[in-house]
Design an enzyme around this catalytic site. Structure first.
Site, PDB file in Angstrom:
ATOM      1  N   ASP A   7       8.088  -8.251 -14.214  1.00 58.17           N
ATOM      2  CA  ASP A   7       6.911  -8.928 -13.438  1.00 58.17           C
ATOM      3  C   ASP A   7       5.568  -8.938 -14.285  1.00 58.17           C
ATOM      4  OD1 ASP A   7       5.763 -11.870 -12.831  1.00 58.17           O
ATOM      5  OD2 ASP A   7       4.667 -10.396 -11.243  1.00 58.17           O
ATOM      6  N   SER A   8       4.463 -10.227 -14.706  1.00 59.43           N
ATOM      7  CA  SER A   8       3.554  -9.898 -15.331  1.00 59.43           C
ATOM      8  C   SER A   8       2.850  -8.718 -14.463  1.00 59.43           C
ATOM      9  CB  SER A   8       2.222 -11.466 -15.073  1.00 59.43           C
ATOM     10  OG  SER A   8       2.733 -11.902 -14.240  1.00 59.43           O
TER      11      SER A   8
ATOM     12  N   CYS B 292       9.596 -12.746 -13.394  1.00 66.66           N
ATOM     13  CA  CYS B 292       8.046 -14.185 -12.971  1.00 66.66           C
ATOM     14  C   CYS B 292       8.816 -15.157 -14.524  1.00 66.66           C
ATOM     15  CB  CYS B 292       7.812 -12.973 -14.814  1.00 66.66           C
ATOM     16  SG  CYS B 292       6.236 -14.544 -15.483  1.00 66.66           S
TER      17      CYS B 292
ATOM     18  N   GLU C  41      -2.809 -13.365  -3.889  1.00 70.43           N
ATOM     19  CA  GLU C  41      -3.162 -11.935  -3.672  1.00 70.43           C
ATOM     20  C   GLU C  41      -4.170 -11.635  -2.692  1.00 70.43           C
ATOM     21  OE1 GLU C  41      -3.346 -10.222  -7.803  1.00 70.43           O
ATOM     22  OE2 GLU C  41      -1.023 -10.668  -8.205  1.00 70.43           O
TER      23      GLU C  41
ATOM     24  N   CYS D  11       7.395 -20.111  -9.090  1.00 70.29           N
ATOM     25  CA  CYS D  11       6.334 -19.147  -9.353  1.00 70.29           C
ATOM     26  C   CYS D  11       6.545 -17.887  -8.367  1.00 70.29           C
ATOM     27  CB  CYS D  11       4.718 -19.669  -9.139  1.00 70.29           C
ATOM     28  SG  CYS D  11       3.434 -17.889  -9.695  1.00 70.29           S
TER      29      CYS D  11
ATOM     30  N   HIS E   5       4.920 -15.806  -6.873  1.00 67.84           N
ATOM     31  CA  HIS E   5       3.856 -15.849  -5.811  1.00 67.84           C
ATOM     32  C   HIS E   5       3.851 -16.953  -4.661  1.00 67.84           C
ATOM     33  CE1 HIS E   5       1.997 -13.341  -8.279  1.00 67.84           C
ATOM     34  NE2 HIS E   5       0.513 -12.842  -7.850  1.00 67.84           N
TER      35      HIS E   5
HETATM   36  N1  DGL Z   1       4.670 -13.546 -12.315  1.00 67.38           N
HETATM   37  C1  DGL Z   1       4.167 -15.163 -12.373  1.00 67.38           C
HETATM   38  C2  DGL Z   1       5.085 -16.022 -12.978  1.00 67.38           C
HETATM   39  O1  DGL Z   1       5.796 -16.614 -11.823  1.00 67.38           O
HETATM   40  C3  DGL Z   1       2.688 -15.526 -11.986  1.00 67.38           C
HETATM   41  C4  DGL Z   1       1.563 -14.587 -12.255  1.00 67.38           C
HETATM   42  C5  DGL Z   1       0.953 -14.534 -13.547  1.00 67.38           C
HETATM   43  O2  DGL Z   1       0.073 -16.056 -13.927  1.00 67.38           O
HETATM   44  O3  DGL Z   1       1.364 -13.819 -14.444  1.00 67.38           O
HETATM   45  O4  DGL Z   1       5.300 -16.989 -13.571  1.00 67.38           O
END
Ligand code: DGL
Length: 269
Positions: free
Chosen positions: A11-12, A74, A153, A185, A187
């Site tokens: 993931d990012s 992600c 977060e 997403c 989060h």
């Molecule tokens: N993990 C990213 C997503 O699911 C969200 C956080 C980011 O913008 O990197 O798109």
């Protein structure tokens, strides 16, 4: 391929831990290696070209750990870079878009589906295309909600500010009379309660991470790749920056202690 090899998840940053949580629930004996690119998060506002480059580097981190399967947790990566990750990895790779789209199409009775995600995910139209390919009669309405990422977060889960922002973002979708909303997403499942409250429970929420875990379980069984050991699995966490922060927030996302979080060198923001 050895069945005890880990599943790789990347993931990012920290958000992919909601996908790890879903995987652990459905596949409690699988070893998992997670990589979060915390040095370069967020990916959401970045261009597809940059996200594709990052995604390849993230994939390489997982391949070094001899993973048997990759999950691109992600949504932004899954939306714009799944093809190159698949090409690079040469092992099965699953993104979160198609599983989320399938679950939404199966759920929606009115055939009016909302999708919320990062700017990159919504502007890519990846969910819209996937949903309409499954059922061309569905109408899809996208809405970027970038502020949800820092709010989740920060742990502002029952916070008035989060509710205000959620109202602002979700109001246009309520006008569209959607009956199903994809949490597109990593989060957003953390903010599920506030989203439900704003939508007054009239809309069914689809957690694309949970839908993905179902697909991963099915694919592992089909490919005969399930771990046959019933011992406590090994969960390893790697990040590109500030491992202590990841450990702290990750605990909240996963609902359990993470153990040591390792830092991978060489990722510059
Ligand atoms: N993990 C990213 C997503 O699911 C969200 C956080 C980011 O913008 O990197 O798109």
């Amino acid at each position: 391929m050895n069945n005890a090899q880990p599943i790789g998840v990347f993931d990012s940053g920290i958000g992919g831990m909601t996908v790890v949580r879903a995987l652990i629930r459905l596949l409690p004996y699988e070893n998992i290696v997670y990589f979060g690119d915390t040095a370069r998060v967020p990916y959401g506002p970045k261009s597809p070209q940059v996200v594709r480059e990052y995604a390849l580097q993230d994939t390489d981190v997982l391949l070094q750990h001899d993973v048997k399967f990759i999950v691109t947790a992600c949504n932004t990566v899954s939306a714009v870079a799944l093809d190159i990750v698949q090409k690079r990895a040469k092992i099965p790779v699953v993104g979160v878009i198609l599983p989320g789209a399938e679950a939404a199409v199966q759920t929606s009775k009115k055939k009016r589906i909302g999708v919320i995600g990062t700017l990159g995910t919504i502007f890519s139209n990846a969910y819209t295309n996937a949903i309409r390919q499954l059922d061309p009669n569905v109408q899809v309405f996208g809405q970027p909600c970038p502020l949800f990422v820092p709010l989740a977060e920060e742990g502002w889960i029952d916070h008035k500010a989060t509710e205000l922002i959620a109202k602002e973002y979700l109001f246009p979708l309520t006008l569209k009379k959607i009956d199903t909303l994809v949490l597109g997403c990593t989060h957003y499942p953390i903010l599920r309660n506030v989203i439900n409250k704003v939508l007054q429970d009239s809309v069914t929420l689809i957690d694309s991470g949970e839908a993905t875990a179902v697909v991963v379980k099915k694919m592992l069984a089909e490919l005969n790749l399930e771990n046959t050991s019933k011992l406590k699995p090994n969960l390893q966490f790697y990040v590109s920056d500030v491992p202590h922060k990841f450990a702290e927030i990750g605990e909240r996302f996963l609902g359990t202690k993470l153990g040591k979080v390792h830092r991978v060198e060489g990722f510059l923001s």
